[in-house]
Design an enzyme around this catalytic site. Structure first.
Site, mmCIF file in Angstrom:
data_model
loop_
_atom_site.group_PDB
_atom_site.id
_atom_site.type_symbol
_atom_site.label_atom_id
_atom_site.label_comp_id
_atom_site.label_asym_id
_atom_site.label_seq_id
_atom_site.Cartn_x
_atom_site.Cartn_y
_atom_site.Cartn_z
ATOM 1 C CG ASP A 45 1.118 4.867 1.762
ATOM 2 O OD1 ASP A 45 2.117 4.893 1.505
ATOM 3 O OD2 ASP A 45 0.227 3.987 1.136
ATOM 4 C CB SER A 46 5.641 5.687 4.970
ATOM 5 O OG SER A 46 5.785 7.226 5.038
ATOM 6 C CG ASP A 84 1.342 8.251 -0.371
ATOM 7 O OD1 ASP A 84 1.690 8.942 -1.451
ATOM 8 O OD2 ASP A 84 2.233 7.693 0.478
ATOM 9 C CE LYS A 112 4.328 9.499 -2.735
ATOM 10 N NZ LYS A 112 4.177 8.011 -2.344
ATOM 11 C CD GLU A 114 2.420 2.884 -3.184
ATOM 12 O OE1 GLU A 114 2.311 1.807 -3.545
ATOM 13 O OE2 GLU A 114 2.938 3.321 -2.106
ATOM 14 C CD GLU A 181 9.634 3.218 -2.118
ATOM 15 O OE1 GLU A 181 8.560 3.662 -2.538
ATOM 16 O OE2 GLU A 181 9.913 2.543 -1.088
HETATM 17 O O1 KIV Z 1 4.500 6.627 1.965
HETATM 18 C C1 KIV Z 1 5.673 7.054 1.693
HETATM 19 O O2 KIV Z 1 6.236 7.597 2.898
HETATM 20 C C2 KIV Z 1 6.250 7.104 0.351
HETATM 21 C C3 KIV Z 1 7.818 7.498 0.332
HETATM 22 C C4 KIV Z 1 8.420 6.281 0.567
HETATM 23 C C5 KIV Z 1 8.047 7.909 -1.073
HETATM 24 O O3 KIV Z 1 5.625 6.914 -0.475
#
Ligand code: KIV
Length: 266
Positions: A45-46, A84, A112, A114, A181
Protein backbone atom coordinates in the site's frame (compact mmCIF):
# COMPACT_ATOMS: atom_id res chain seq x y z
CA UNK A 1 12.35 -18.89 -12.29
CA UNK A 2 10.35 -21.96 -11.17
CA UNK A 3 7.09 -20.98 -9.44
CA UNK A 4 7.79 -19.68 -5.93
CA UNK A 5 5.38 -20.99 -3.30
CA UNK A 6 5.21 -20.87 0.47
CA UNK A 7 7.06 -24.20 0.53
CA UNK A 8 9.88 -22.61 -1.49
CA UNK A 9 10.19 -19.82 1.07
CA UNK A 10 10.10 -22.23 4.03
CA UNK A 11 12.80 -24.27 2.27
CA UNK A 12 14.99 -21.16 1.84
CA UNK A 13 14.63 -20.38 5.56
CA UNK A 14 15.48 -23.98 6.46
CA UNK A 15 18.69 -23.93 4.44
CA UNK A 16 19.66 -20.42 5.54
CA UNK A 17 19.37 -18.85 2.08
CA UNK A 18 18.06 -15.27 2.19
CA UNK A 19 14.67 -14.49 0.62
CA UNK A 20 14.39 -11.52 -1.77
CA UNK A 21 11.28 -9.35 -1.82
CA UNK A 22 10.58 -6.01 -3.53
CA UNK A 23 7.48 -3.91 -3.84
CA UNK A 24 5.93 -3.95 -7.29
CA UNK A 25 2.84 -2.26 -8.67
CA UNK A 26 2.68 -2.92 -12.42
CA UNK A 27 3.20 -5.55 -15.11
CA UNK A 28 6.45 -4.22 -16.60
CA UNK A 29 8.29 -4.11 -13.27
CA UNK A 30 6.74 -7.46 -12.30
CA UNK A 31 8.36 -8.99 -15.38
CA UNK A 32 11.72 -7.28 -14.73
CA UNK A 33 11.85 -8.09 -11.01
CA UNK A 34 10.68 -11.70 -11.30
CA UNK A 35 13.10 -12.33 -14.16
CA UNK A 36 15.91 -10.81 -12.06
CA UNK A 37 15.18 -13.49 -9.44
CA UNK A 38 13.12 -11.55 -6.89
CA UNK A 39 11.18 -14.30 -5.13
CA UNK A 40 8.31 -12.25 -3.67
CA UNK A 41 6.61 -9.26 -5.30
CA UNK A 42 4.88 -7.18 -2.64
CA UNK A 43 1.99 -5.11 -3.96
CA UNK A 44 2.41 -2.73 -1.06
CA UNK A 45 0.00 0.00 0.00
CA UNK A 46 3.12 2.19 -0.26
CA UNK A 47 1.66 2.71 -3.74
CA UNK A 48 -0.43 5.41 -2.07
CA UNK A 49 2.75 7.38 -1.55
CA UNK A 50 5.03 6.42 -4.47
CA UNK A 51 2.38 6.15 -7.23
CA UNK A 52 -0.52 8.27 -6.00
CA UNK A 53 1.51 11.00 -4.29
CA UNK A 54 -0.29 10.93 -0.93
CA UNK A 55 1.65 11.74 2.25
CA UNK A 56 0.60 8.45 3.90
CA UNK A 57 -0.86 5.06 2.94
CA UNK A 58 -4.24 5.81 4.55
CA UNK A 59 -6.12 6.91 1.39
CA UNK A 60 -5.46 3.60 -0.42
CA UNK A 61 -8.55 1.44 -1.05
CA UNK A 62 -8.99 -2.29 -1.59
CA UNK A 63 -10.05 -1.49 -5.17
CA UNK A 64 -6.67 0.25 -5.71
CA UNK A 65 -4.87 -2.78 -4.28
CA UNK A 66 -6.85 -5.23 -6.42
CA UNK A 67 -6.17 -3.18 -9.58
CA UNK A 68 -2.39 -3.13 -9.00
CA UNK A 69 -2.34 -6.80 -7.94
CA UNK A 70 -4.00 -7.73 -11.24
CA UNK A 71 -1.40 -5.63 -13.14
CA UNK A 72 1.47 -7.38 -11.31
CA UNK A 73 -0.04 -10.81 -11.99
CA UNK A 74 -0.02 -10.13 -15.76
CA UNK A 75 3.72 -9.43 -15.85
CA UNK A 76 4.90 -11.88 -13.21
CA UNK A 77 7.19 -14.78 -14.13
CA UNK A 78 6.95 -17.19 -11.19
CA UNK A 79 7.34 -14.95 -8.13
CA UNK A 80 4.96 -15.26 -5.19
CA UNK A 81 2.60 -12.26 -5.15
CA UNK A 82 1.89 -10.78 -1.72
CA UNK A 83 -0.72 -8.01 -1.54
CA UNK A 84 -1.41 -5.56 1.28
CA UNK A 85 -4.79 -5.21 2.93
CA UNK A 86 -5.00 -1.40 3.11
CA UNK A 87 -6.11 0.83 6.01
CA UNK A 88 -9.28 -0.48 7.75
CA UNK A 89 -9.66 -3.38 5.30
CA UNK A 90 -9.19 -5.82 8.19
CA UNK A 91 -10.89 -3.78 10.94
CA UNK A 92 -13.27 -6.74 11.48
CA UNK A 93 -12.83 -10.41 10.50
CA UNK A 94 -15.71 -10.06 8.02
CA UNK A 95 -14.05 -7.07 6.35
CA UNK A 96 -10.80 -9.06 6.19
CA UNK A 97 -12.57 -11.99 4.47
CA UNK A 98 -14.23 -9.81 1.81
CA UNK A 99 -11.16 -7.68 1.12
CA UNK A 100 -8.75 -10.65 1.09
CA UNK A 101 -11.06 -12.40 -1.39
CA UNK A 102 -10.80 -9.36 -3.70
CA UNK A 103 -6.98 -9.46 -3.56
CA UNK A 104 -6.70 -13.25 -3.97
CA UNK A 105 -9.13 -13.16 -6.91
CA UNK A 106 -7.02 -10.39 -8.49
CA UNK A 107 -3.94 -12.65 -8.39
CA UNK A 108 -2.38 -12.50 -4.91
CA UNK A 109 -1.05 -15.73 -3.41
CA UNK A 110 -0.94 -14.29 0.10
CA UNK A 111 -2.06 -11.12 1.90
CA UNK A 112 -0.15 -8.90 4.30
CA UNK A 113 -1.86 -7.38 7.33
CA UNK A 114 -0.46 -4.67 9.58
CA UNK A 115 -1.22 -5.15 13.25
CA UNK A 116 -0.40 -7.06 16.38
CA UNK A 117 -1.79 -9.83 18.60
CA UNK A 118 -5.35 -8.44 18.31
CA UNK A 119 -5.31 -9.89 14.77
CA UNK A 120 -4.78 -13.48 15.89
CA UNK A 121 -8.38 -14.61 15.39
CA UNK A 122 -8.63 -12.94 11.98
CA UNK A 123 -5.41 -14.62 10.85
CA UNK A 124 -6.60 -18.05 12.02
CA UNK A 125 -9.89 -17.63 10.22
CA UNK A 126 -8.26 -16.39 7.00
CA UNK A 127 -5.85 -19.34 6.99
CA UNK A 128 -8.78 -21.74 7.55
CA UNK A 129 -10.49 -20.16 4.53
CA UNK A 130 -7.49 -20.57 2.20
CA UNK A 131 -5.73 -17.22 2.62
CA UNK A 132 -2.10 -17.36 3.81
CA UNK A 133 -1.20 -14.29 5.83
CA UNK A 134 2.01 -12.32 6.37
CA UNK A 135 1.77 -10.33 9.62
CA UNK A 136 3.49 -6.91 9.47
CA UNK A 137 4.86 -5.82 12.88
CA UNK A 138 7.02 -3.03 14.26
CA UNK A 139 6.56 0.24 12.40
CA UNK A 140 3.11 -0.18 10.87
CA UNK A 141 2.58 2.83 8.56
CA UNK A 142 -1.24 2.52 8.66
CA UNK A 143 -1.10 3.47 12.36
CA UNK A 144 1.30 6.40 11.88
CA UNK A 145 -1.16 8.72 13.63
CA UNK A 146 -1.20 6.53 16.74
CA UNK A 147 2.57 6.01 16.69
CA UNK A 148 3.21 9.76 16.37
CA UNK A 149 5.37 9.46 13.25
CA UNK A 150 7.48 6.99 11.28
CA UNK A 151 9.68 5.95 14.22
CA UNK A 152 11.79 2.91 15.09
CA UNK A 153 9.73 0.52 17.26
CA UNK A 154 10.91 -1.76 20.08
CA UNK A 155 13.82 0.28 21.38
CA UNK A 156 12.65 0.05 24.99
CA UNK A 157 12.64 -3.39 26.63
CA UNK A 158 8.88 -3.36 27.40
CA UNK A 159 8.10 -2.57 23.75
CA UNK A 160 10.62 -5.19 22.57
CA UNK A 161 9.01 -7.82 24.82
CA UNK A 162 5.59 -6.89 23.41
CA UNK A 163 6.88 -7.33 19.84
CA UNK A 164 8.39 -10.74 20.68
CA UNK A 165 5.06 -11.79 22.20
CA UNK A 166 3.03 -10.45 19.25
CA UNK A 167 5.26 -12.31 16.78
CA UNK A 168 4.83 -15.56 18.69
CA UNK A 169 1.05 -15.10 19.04
CA UNK A 170 0.56 -14.39 15.35
CA UNK A 171 2.69 -17.34 14.26
CA UNK A 172 0.70 -19.58 16.63
CA UNK A 173 -2.50 -18.13 15.15
CA UNK A 174 -1.41 -19.32 11.71
CA UNK A 175 0.60 -16.48 10.13
CA UNK A 176 2.70 -18.04 7.37
CA UNK A 177 5.24 -15.19 7.33
CA UNK A 178 6.22 -12.21 9.46
CA UNK A 179 7.50 -8.83 8.28
CA UNK A 180 9.39 -6.55 10.66
CA UNK A 181 9.72 -2.86 9.78
CA UNK A 182 12.13 -0.49 11.54
CA UNK A 183 13.03 -2.45 14.66
CA UNK A 184 16.49 -2.72 16.24
CA UNK A 185 18.64 -5.33 14.46
CA UNK A 186 19.20 -7.33 17.67
CA UNK A 187 15.47 -7.59 18.37
CA UNK A 188 14.80 -8.66 14.76
CA UNK A 189 17.48 -11.34 15.14
CA UNK A 190 15.79 -12.69 18.31
CA UNK A 191 12.35 -12.78 16.66
CA UNK A 192 13.78 -14.49 13.54
CA UNK A 193 15.58 -17.13 15.57
CA UNK A 194 12.43 -17.93 17.55
CA UNK A 195 10.17 -18.04 14.49
CA UNK A 196 9.29 -21.22 12.61
CA UNK A 197 8.09 -19.21 9.60
CA UNK A 198 10.11 -16.88 7.33
CA UNK A 199 10.73 -13.40 8.74
CA UNK A 200 11.35 -10.57 6.26
CA UNK A 201 12.91 -7.30 7.34
CA UNK A 202 13.04 -3.67 6.24
CA UNK A 203 15.18 -1.52 8.49
CA UNK A 204 15.57 -4.58 10.71
CA UNK A 205 19.19 -5.60 10.13
CA UNK A 206 20.69 -8.52 8.26
CA UNK A 207 19.68 -11.43 10.50
CA UNK A 208 16.11 -11.76 9.22
CA UNK A 209 15.37 -14.56 6.72
CA UNK A 210 14.90 -12.07 3.91
CA UNK A 211 14.76 -8.43 2.92
CA UNK A 212 12.28 -6.10 1.28
CA UNK A 213 12.65 -2.57 -0.09
CA UNK A 214 10.28 -0.22 -1.84
CA UNK A 215 11.09 -0.44 -5.56
CA UNK A 216 11.26 3.32 -6.11
CA UNK A 217 13.62 3.75 -3.13
CA UNK A 218 16.10 1.15 -4.38
CA UNK A 219 16.03 2.74 -7.84
CA UNK A 220 16.96 6.10 -6.29
CA UNK A 221 13.58 7.74 -6.94
CA UNK A 222 12.02 9.90 -4.23
CA UNK A 223 9.04 12.28 -4.31
CA UNK A 224 9.85 13.89 -0.96
CA UNK A 225 13.63 13.97 -1.35
CA UNK A 226 13.98 12.24 2.04
CA UNK A 227 15.81 8.90 2.03
CA UNK A 228 15.37 6.54 4.98
CA UNK A 229 18.47 5.15 6.69
CA UNK A 230 17.64 1.58 5.61
CA UNK A 231 17.49 2.40 1.89
CA UNK A 232 20.29 1.69 -0.57
CA UNK A 233 20.24 3.04 -4.12
CA UNK A 234 21.06 0.01 -6.30
CA UNK A 235 21.19 2.12 -9.50
CA UNK A 236 24.60 3.41 -8.41
CA UNK A 237 27.21 1.90 -10.70
CA UNK A 238 24.62 0.01 -12.77
CA UNK A 239 23.91 0.67 -16.46
CA UNK A 240 20.18 -0.05 -16.32
CA UNK A 241 17.22 -1.08 -14.17
CA UNK A 242 17.56 -4.81 -14.94
CA UNK A 243 21.15 -4.70 -13.63
CA UNK A 244 20.07 -2.79 -10.49
CA UNK A 245 17.40 -5.42 -9.76
CA UNK A 246 19.95 -8.21 -10.25
CA UNK A 247 22.42 -6.36 -7.98
CA UNK A 248 19.74 -6.17 -5.25
CA UNK A 249 19.08 -9.91 -5.49
CA UNK A 250 22.80 -10.68 -5.31
CA UNK A 251 23.38 -8.32 -2.38
CA UNK A 252 20.55 -9.85 -0.34
CA UNK A 253 21.63 -13.41 -1.17
CA UNK A 254 25.26 -12.68 -0.24
CA UNK A 255 24.18 -10.71 2.86
CA UNK A 256 26.15 -7.67 1.73
CA UNK A 257 22.87 -5.75 2.03
CA UNK A 258 21.78 -4.55 4.51
CA UNK A 259 25.07 -3.38 6.02
CA UNK A 260 25.20 -2.30 9.64
CA UNK A 261 24.71 1.35 8.69
CA UNK A 262 21.26 0.45 7.26
CA UNK A 263 20.07 -0.89 10.63
CA UNK A 264 19.02 0.54 14.00
CA UNK A 265 20.31 -0.10 17.50
CA UNK A 266 18.17 -0.35 20.66
O1 KIV B 1 3.58 -1.12 1.59
C1 KIV B 1 4.77 -1.43 1.59
O2 KIV B 1 5.53 -1.11 0.68
C2 KIV B 1 5.29 -2.16 2.72
C3 KIV B 1 6.78 -2.29 2.84
C4 KIV B 1 7.36 -1.03 3.36
C5 KIV B 1 7.17 -3.45 3.67
O3 KIV B 1 4.56 -2.61 3.55
Amino acid sequence: MPEVTLSTLNGLKAKGEKITMLTCYDATFAKAASQAGVEVLLVGDSLGMVLQGHDSTLPVSTADMAYHTACVKRGNHGALILADLPFMAHATPEAAFTNSAALMQAGAHMVKIEGAAWLAETITQLAQRGVPVCAHLGLTPQTVNVLGGYKVQGREEAQAAQLRADAKALEQAGAAMLLLECVPSELAAQITQAAGVPVIGIGAGSATDGQVLVLHDMLGLSLSGRVARFVKNFMHGQPDIDSALAAYVQAVKKVSFPASEHGFSA
